[in-house]
Scaffold this motif. Structure first.
Motif, short mmCIF file in Angstrom:
data_model
loop_
_atom_site.label_atom_id
_atom_site.label_comp_id
_atom_site.label_asym_id
_atom_site.label_seq_id
_atom_site.Cartn_x
_atom_site.Cartn_y
_atom_site.Cartn_z
N MET A 95 1.03 -1.27 -0.06
CA MET A 95 -0.18 0.25 0.03
C MET A 95 0.80 1.41 0.41
SD MET A 95 -2.66 1.58 2.48
CE MET A 95 -3.04 -0.30 2.88
N PHE A 96 1.92 0.79 1.04
CA PHE A 96 2.84 2.44 1.10
C PHE A 96 3.84 2.46 0.14
CE2 PHE A 96 -0.76 3.17 3.96
CZ PHE A 96 -0.60 4.51 3.46
N THR A 97 4.34 0.85 -0.04
CA THR A 97 5.23 0.97 -1.35
C THR A 97 5.97 2.11 -1.38
OG1 THR A 97 5.20 -1.45 -1.23
CG2 THR A 97 7.30 -0.83 -2.14
N GLU A 98 5.43 2.39 -2.44
CA GLU A 98 5.97 3.50 -3.17
C GLU A 98 6.33 4.92 -2.49
OE1 GLU A 98 1.05 4.67 -2.43
OE2 GLU A 98 2.75 2.66 -3.10
N ILE A 99 5.74 5.08 -0.60
CA ILE A 99 6.71 5.93 0.11
C ILE A 99 8.79 5.67 0.38
CG2 ILE A 99 6.09 7.25 1.57
CD1 ILE A 99 3.38 7.70 0.75
N PHE A 100 7.66 4.29 1.11
CA PHE A 100 8.95 3.59 2.24
C PHE A 100 9.78 3.10 1.28
CE2 PHE A 100 5.37 5.37 5.18
CZ PHE A 100 5.94 5.77 5.94
N GLY A 101 9.45 2.73 -0.03
CA GLY A 101 9.94 1.28 -0.07
C GLY A 101 11.70 1.70 -0.68
N LYS A 102 12.39 0.87 -0.95
CA LYS A 102 13.90 0.89 -1.38
C LYS A 102 14.30 1.35 -2.53
CE LYS A 102 15.30 -3.94 -0.01
NZ LYS A 102 15.84 -5.20 -0.40
#
Length: 666
Positions: free
Chosen positions: A1-8
């Motif tokens: 859900m928030f990968t685009e913010i917290f992802g690598k």
């Protein structure tokens, strides 16, 4: 859900040079986002280093902006409030490119009141009692000319209480829209901005004060995040209770009429109240004096109930003392109501009304405590020795806050998120849920990204006596001396009592004079931490203040010594009442309340050591009960997974000293 913010390769990684991906942070953000969508409560134990503030602020920023909602973020410490307001929220607003408004909410008494300030300014000699107070008022005047917020904590000195209370905002004295300074009012501007904001940052104390004030202190809100949630029960117990003290009554009376000025006034000469109201009624002056005398005698009678040198005492019987203050208060209130009819200005009427409300509140609280009219409350007395007099206080506190929190918070607001690094006991949330009345909530435990097996060592000496036995002090002193020699200071020595602290400090400070020994009580806590960070080879000797909420990353802190398992004092009136209540419910209190409470505090103390990924050091527990008692394994299983050793040689090896086994440091 928030990968685009917290992802690598997410937004934070793109915008921040020092960003380090942590899957724990992403997991927490996703879980909170899910709780928001489902309007459900969530409990999150997030280990140190997770980055939990970003994990909850990001989902709530999107929710409040997109859904036109408002969330309260409630913390226990000022440091976390400052982190949110000065770092996390401004950073996210910029990186996410979202027009989100956030406000720090403070109690009204933290703001300068311009009406009261200029009233004092017009009669400095009549309002203030010393040249020092006058000089400080002049400093406040210079600050007033440049401040944009009027907030006390922005002043570059700590104002004397007797000065600030004469110029700060007080709810009962506010003229609201009828005030001539309404357009310039600092508090009014702050409330206007709060009403426009989607995120309100408060502390737990203000949250519960708002609850007690029928939600009048904060704008309405739709969701809550309780960070540092392990403190909620204690704060709620305080704010849902009642207190009356001799110092409080004395302060209230002196704020209206100081006795030094009343001597001449009793002969018919007008006196001016501490808030600026001029009164020439000899009857009222005499009645104020009678209330003061009655209060002094009342608390002397209370103090006489104490035996030996006890500092607290349960009140188990109703009507344990005669309320000799009641009649003088009622007579004074009656005279003030008559006087009010002769007052022409609204400001002076408001002042009299405010005093009447407060002095009646004192009487109502006394009647409540003496009659013990609140069910499921514990009633008790506390005495504290002061230089000039003994402070005596009467208290009434709820024995169990769970049903009150359930009804006032969890049943009315959703979502509510509770998070902390220390919420579980032996991997279970049952204890915290039962204490807070949180019947239905999702829950998740998120491990710390730190490698405790490499960064830390748990040292439990195999030869320590029970702390309650003779010889413990001498043995503990030798252990502390050995540890401090290996670490060259850089240590917190944590205690559960001042008595043991003073005994061990006296021995160790004498044997290791080259270290900087900083003892609690010699300096304010903030100053002690500042000295600890600045002076190499420092040791803090502290009690409960230093077990939690202290952040000293880096090499300054490499050793935490827990001298004794932090069981609450069993004869503390609130603890005693809770134990009795659990027994009445056929619940075994030691394993279901006292042990879990001590485990959470032990985890807090342990958590002072590793704050960053490159920190390392030792936690020593000098209480043999952690290995000799059956409940000890619950403590061990609840702590981070550090390697456990029992000899000083192994500790030396970890620190790279001597010939012991050396662990690889990060």
């Amino acid at each position: 859900m928030f990968t685009e913010i917290f992802g690598k390769t997410g937004l934070l990684s793109e915008k921040l040079n020092n960003y380090e991906f942590r899957h724990q942070q992403l997991t927490m953000a996703n879980k909170i986002g899910e709780a928001i969508r489902n309007r459900e409560h969530l409990i999150v134990e997030a280990g140190t280093g997770t980055g939990k503030t970003l994990s909850y602020t990001v989902p709530f920023i999107y929710w409040t902006v997109n859904e036109k909602k408002r969330v309260v973020i409630s913390t226990h410490t000022k440091a976390l409030q400052q982190q949110l307001m000065n770092n996390d929220l401004p950073l996210l607003k910029k990186i996410l490119n979202i027009d989100v408004k956030y406000a720090l909410c403070m109690g009204a008494e933290n703001y300068l009141c311009l009406r009261r300030f200029f009233r004092a300014h017009g009669d400095v000699a009549g309002i203030f009692e010393s040249l020092k107070e006058v000089e400080e008022f002049r400093q406040l005047d210079e600050w007033r000319k440049i401040t944009r917020t009027g907030l006390k904590h922005e002043i570059n000195f700590e104002p004397i209480s007797n000065v600030w209370t004469k110029v700060c905002r007080e709810n009962e004295l506010c003229l609201h829209q009828r005030c001539e300074y309404k357009d310039e009012c600092f508090y009014g501007r702050a409330r206007k901005f709060q009403n426009q904001s989607q995120i309100l940052v408060v502390n737990h104390h203000l949250f519960f004060a708002n609850l007690m004030a029928n939600n009048m202190l904060l704008p309405s809100f739709d969701g809550v995040v309780f960070d540092e949630a392990h403190n909620l029960e204690d704060v709620a117990t305080t704010y849902l209770g009642i207190d009356v003290s001799n110092s409080g009554i004395r302060y209230l009376l002196d704020s209206f009429h100081a006795p030094a000025r009343g001597a001449a006034s009793a002969k018919g000469v007008p006196f001016q109240t501490q808030k600026g109201l001029k009164i020439d009624n000899a009857e009222i002056i005499q009645q104020i004096s009678e209330v003061r005398l009655a209060a002094d005698q009342f608390f002397l009678n209370i103090h006489a109930l104490f035996s030996n040198n006890a500092q607290t005492m349960r009140l188990r019987k109703k009507n344990f003392i005669n309320n000799i203050i009641k009649e003088p208060i009622l007579s004074l209130v009656s005279s003030l109501n008559r006087l009010k009819k002769t007052i022409n200005t609204e400001a002076e009427q408001v002042e009299i009304d405010a005093f009447i409300e407060r002095i009646q509140g004192v009487n109502d609280s006394l009647e409540c405590i003496i009659n013990q009219s609140l069910e499921d409350f514990v009633y008790w007395i506390e005495t504290t020795k002061r230089t000039r007099y003994n402070m005596v206080a009467l208290h009434a506190n709820p024995i169990n806050v769970s049903q009150r929190l359930k009804a006032a918070v969890f049943d009315k607001i959703a979502p509510v998120i509770l998070t902390s690094a220390t919420l579980t006991v032996n991997k279970s949330f049952d204890y915290i849920k039962s204490r807070l009345g949180l019947d239905t909530a999702s829950q998740i435990t998120i491990d710390s990204p730190f490698d405790y097996t490499k960064q830390s060592l748990l040292y439990i000496p195999s030869h320590m006596p029970d702390p309650r036995e003779d010889g413990y002090i001498e043995c503990a002193a030798r252990e502390i001396e050995g540890l401090l020699t290996l670490t060259h200071g850089k240590a917190f020595i944590l205690f559960t009592s001042y008595s043991m602290l003073n005994k061990l400090h006296e021995i160790v400070a004498k044997s290791l004079p080259n270290l900087n020994h900083i003892k609690q009580g010699d300096f304010p806590p903030a100053k002690a931490i500042e000295m600890f960070k600045a002076l190499d080879g420092s040791v803090i000797w502290g009690t409960s203040t230093f077990w939690q909420g202290i952040d000293v990353p880096g090499k300054a802190l490499q050793c935490v010594v827990i001298t004794r398992i932090p069981f609450a004092v069993p004869d503390d009136p609130i603890i005693e009442a809770r134990v009795e209540s659990l027994r009445q419910q056929n619940i075994e209190p030691f394993l279901n309340y006292q042990v879990p409470q001590a485990i959470i505090m032990t985890k807090q103390g342990y958590g002072r050591l590793i704050r960053h990924g490159d920190d390392f050091g030792i936690v020593a527990i000098l209480d043999s009960r952690i290995t000799t008692k059956g409940y000890g394994k619950l403590f061990i299983q609840s702590l981070p997974p550090s390697k456990r050793v029992s000899s000083m040689g192994e500790v030396a090896g970890f620190m790279g000293v001597g010939g012991g086994e050396q662990l690889v440091r990060p």
